[in-house]
Design a protein around this motif. Sequence first.
Motif, PDB file in Angstrom:
ATOM      1  N   GLY A   1       0.801  -1.219   0.000  1.00  0.00           N
ATOM      2  CA  GLY A   1       0.000   0.000   0.000  1.00  0.00           C
ATOM      3  C   GLY A   1       0.833   1.269   0.000  1.00  0.00           C
ATOM      4  N   TRP A   2       2.119   1.145  -0.322  1.00  0.00           N
ATOM      5  CA  TRP A   2       3.005   2.307  -0.367  1.00  0.00           C
ATOM      6  C   TRP A   2       2.906   3.036  -1.695  1.00  0.00           C
ATOM      7  N   LEU A   3       2.462   2.343  -2.728  1.00  0.00           N
ATOM      8  CA  LEU A   3       2.331   2.903  -4.073  1.00  0.00           C
ATOM      9  C   LEU A   3       0.981   2.533  -4.650  1.00  0.00           C
ATOM     10  N   THR A   4       0.533   3.340  -5.590  1.00  0.00           N
ATOM     11  CA  THR A   4      -0.556   2.958  -6.488  1.00  0.00           C
ATOM     12  C   THR A   4       0.044   2.979  -7.884  1.00  0.00           C
ATOM     13  N   ASP A   5      -0.626   2.356  -8.823  1.00  0.00           N
ATOM     14  CA  ASP A   5      -0.119   2.346 -10.192  1.00  0.00           C
ATOM     15  C   ASP A   5      -1.257   2.597 -11.166  1.00  0.00           C
ATOM     16  N   GLY A   6      -0.884   2.820 -12.397  1.00  0.00           N
ATOM     17  CA  GLY A   6      -1.847   3.043 -13.460  1.00  0.00           C
ATOM     18  C   GLY A   6      -1.131   3.126 -14.788  1.00  0.00           C
ATOM     19  N   TRP A   7      -1.881   3.373 -15.814  1.00  0.00           N
ATOM     20  CA  TRP A   7      -1.318   3.487 -17.161  1.00  0.00           C
ATOM     21  C   TRP A   7      -1.596   4.876 -17.696  1.00  0.00           C
ATOM     22  N   GLU A   8      -0.638   5.436 -18.399  1.00  0.00           N
ATOM     23  CA  GLU A   8      -0.865   6.759 -18.988  1.00  0.00           C
ATOM     24  C   GLU A   8      -1.890   6.637 -20.102  1.00  0.00           C
ATOM     25  N   HIS A   9      -2.572   7.724 -20.376  1.00  0.00           N
ATOM     26  CA  HIS A   9      -3.597   7.755 -21.420  1.00  0.00           C
ATOM     27  C   HIS A   9      -2.947   7.682 -22.798  1.00  0.00           C
ATOM     28  N   LYS A  10      -3.698   7.143 -23.746  1.00  0.00           N
ATOM     29  CA  LYS A  10      -3.195   7.022 -25.123  1.00  0.00           C
ATOM     30  C   LYS A  10      -2.765   8.370 -25.685  1.00  0.00           C
ATOM     31  N   GLU A  11      -3.493   9.418 -25.308  1.00  0.00           N
ATOM     32  CA  GLU A  11      -3.160  10.756 -25.802  1.00  0.00           C
ATOM     33  C   GLU A  11      -1.774  11.186 -25.319  1.00  0.00           C
ATOM     34  N   GLU A  12      -1.437  10.837 -24.083  1.00  0.00           N
ATOM     35  CA  GLU A  12      -0.114  11.178 -23.532  1.00  0.00           C
ATOM     36  C   GLU A  12       0.985  10.377 -24.209  1.00  0.00           C
ATOM     37  N   ALA A  13       0.678   9.127 -24.516  1.00  0.00           N
ATOM     38  CA  ALA A  13       1.686   8.226 -25.069  1.00  0.00           C
ATOM     39  C   ALA A  13       2.006   8.526 -26.525  1.00  0.00           C
ATOM     40  N   GLY A  14       1.046   9.061 -27.234  1.00  0.00           N
ATOM     41  CA  GLY A  14       1.268   9.308 -28.656  1.00  0.00           C
ATOM     42  C   GLY A  14       1.385   8.000 -29.422  1.00  0.00           C
ATOM     43  N   SER A  15       2.465   7.846 -30.184  1.00  0.00           N
ATOM     44  CA  SER A  15       2.610   6.647 -31.015  1.00  0.00           C
ATOM     45  C   SER A  15       3.278   5.479 -30.286  1.00  0.00           C
ATOM     46  N   ARG A  16       3.864   5.733 -29.123  1.00  0.00           N
ATOM     47  CA  ARG A  16       4.508   4.638 -28.388  1.00  0.00           C
ATOM     48  C   ARG A  16       3.498   3.963 -27.463  1.00  0.00           C
ATOM     49  N   PRO A  17       3.815   2.778 -26.984  1.00  0.00           N
ATOM     50  CA  PRO A  17       2.902   2.115 -26.043  1.00  0.00           C
ATOM     51  C   PRO A  17       2.789   2.918 -24.742  1.00  0.00           C
ATOM     52  N   PRO A  18       1.611   2.908 -24.110  1.00  0.00           N
ATOM     53  CA  PRO A  18       1.450   3.627 -22.839  1.00  0.00           C
ATOM     54  C   PRO A  18       2.389   3.066 -21.767  1.00  0.00           C
ATOM     55  N   ARG A  19       2.848   3.942 -20.886  1.00  0.00           N
ATOM     56  CA  ARG A  19       3.745   3.541 -19.802  1.00  0.00           C
ATOM     57  C   ARG A  19       2.947   3.333 -18.514  1.00  0.00           C
ATOM     58  N   ARG A  20       3.420   2.385 -17.728  1.00  0.00           N
ATOM     59  CA  ARG A  20       2.846   2.179 -16.402  1.00  0.00           C
ATOM     60  C   ARG A  20       3.514   3.167 -15.458  1.00  0.00           C
ATOM     61  N   TYR A  21       2.730   3.804 -14.618  1.00  0.00           N
ATOM     62  CA  TYR A  21       3.303   4.751 -13.678  1.00  0.00           C
ATOM     63  C   TYR A  21       3.006   4.323 -12.243  1.00  0.00           C
ATOM     64  N   TYR A  22       3.808   4.847 -11.340  1.00  0.00           N
ATOM     65  CA  TYR A  22       3.699   4.565  -9.911  1.00  0.00           C
ATOM     66  C   TYR A  22       3.600   5.893  -9.175  1.00  0.00           C
ATOM     67  N   THR A  23       2.719   5.952  -8.192  1.00  0.00           N
ATOM     68  CA  THR A  23       2.518   7.151  -7.392  1.00  0.00           C
ATOM     69  C   THR A  23       2.573   6.766  -5.917  1.00  0.00           C
ATOM     70  N   LEU A  24       3.285   7.551  -5.133  1.00  0.00           N
ATOM     71  CA  LEU A  24       3.355   7.301  -3.697  1.00  0.00           C
ATOM     72  C   LEU A  24       2.021   7.583  -3.021  1.00  0.00           C
ATOM     73  N   THR A  25       1.652   6.725  -2.094  1.00  0.00           N
ATOM     74  CA  THR A  25       0.487   6.968  -1.250  1.00  0.00           C
ATOM     75  C   THR A  25       0.960   7.723  -0.005  1.00  0.00           C
ATOM     76  N   THR A  26       0.015   8.200   0.781  1.00  0.00           N
ATOM     77  CA  THR A  26       0.377   8.851   2.044  1.00  0.00           C
ATOM     78  C   THR A  26       1.151   7.872   2.922  1.00  0.00           C
ATOM     79  N   LYS A  27       0.677   6.636   2.984  1.00  0.00           N
ATOM     80  CA  LYS A  27       1.371   5.602   3.757  1.00  0.00           C
ATOM     81  C   LYS A  27       2.782   5.388   3.217  1.00  0.00           C
ATOM     82  N   GLY A  28       2.920   5.381   1.904  1.00  0.00           N
ATOM     83  CA  GLY A  28       4.228   5.188   1.279  1.00  0.00           C
ATOM     84  C   GLY A  28       5.199   6.308   1.612  1.00  0.00           C
TER      85      GLY A  28
END
Length: 101
Positions: A49-76
């Motif tokens: 529970g130290w991080l959450t994750d997600g995928w960037e939107h297609k619009e952000e990625a453009g022509s490359r595959p979307p990247r997975r991102y990690y974000t710190l939680t308050t607990k993290g």
Amino acid sequence: MRVTHALVQLAAALMAAPGDRHWGYELSKQSGVRSGAMYPRLTQMLEAGWLTDGWEHKEEAGSRPPRRYYTLTTKGKVELGAVLAAAKQDQRFRGINLGYA
């Protein structure tokens, strides 16, 4: 979670910008931790529970595959802050740049 060089280096990279989204490649470059050691640690942090994750939107990625991102939680932020505070007192981590915001 076992405190290793990889964890301390990743903690320092994540805590350098605690409110940002972090990408795997960027974290590897900033921390100096190779992907084989980094991704298992990120998975452990997600499970703890130290991080959450997600995928960037297609619009952000453009022509490359979307990247997975990690974000710190308050607990993290609290837990990794404690990891870094302890590492500053531990001789094993002397050569690691532990400066963070």
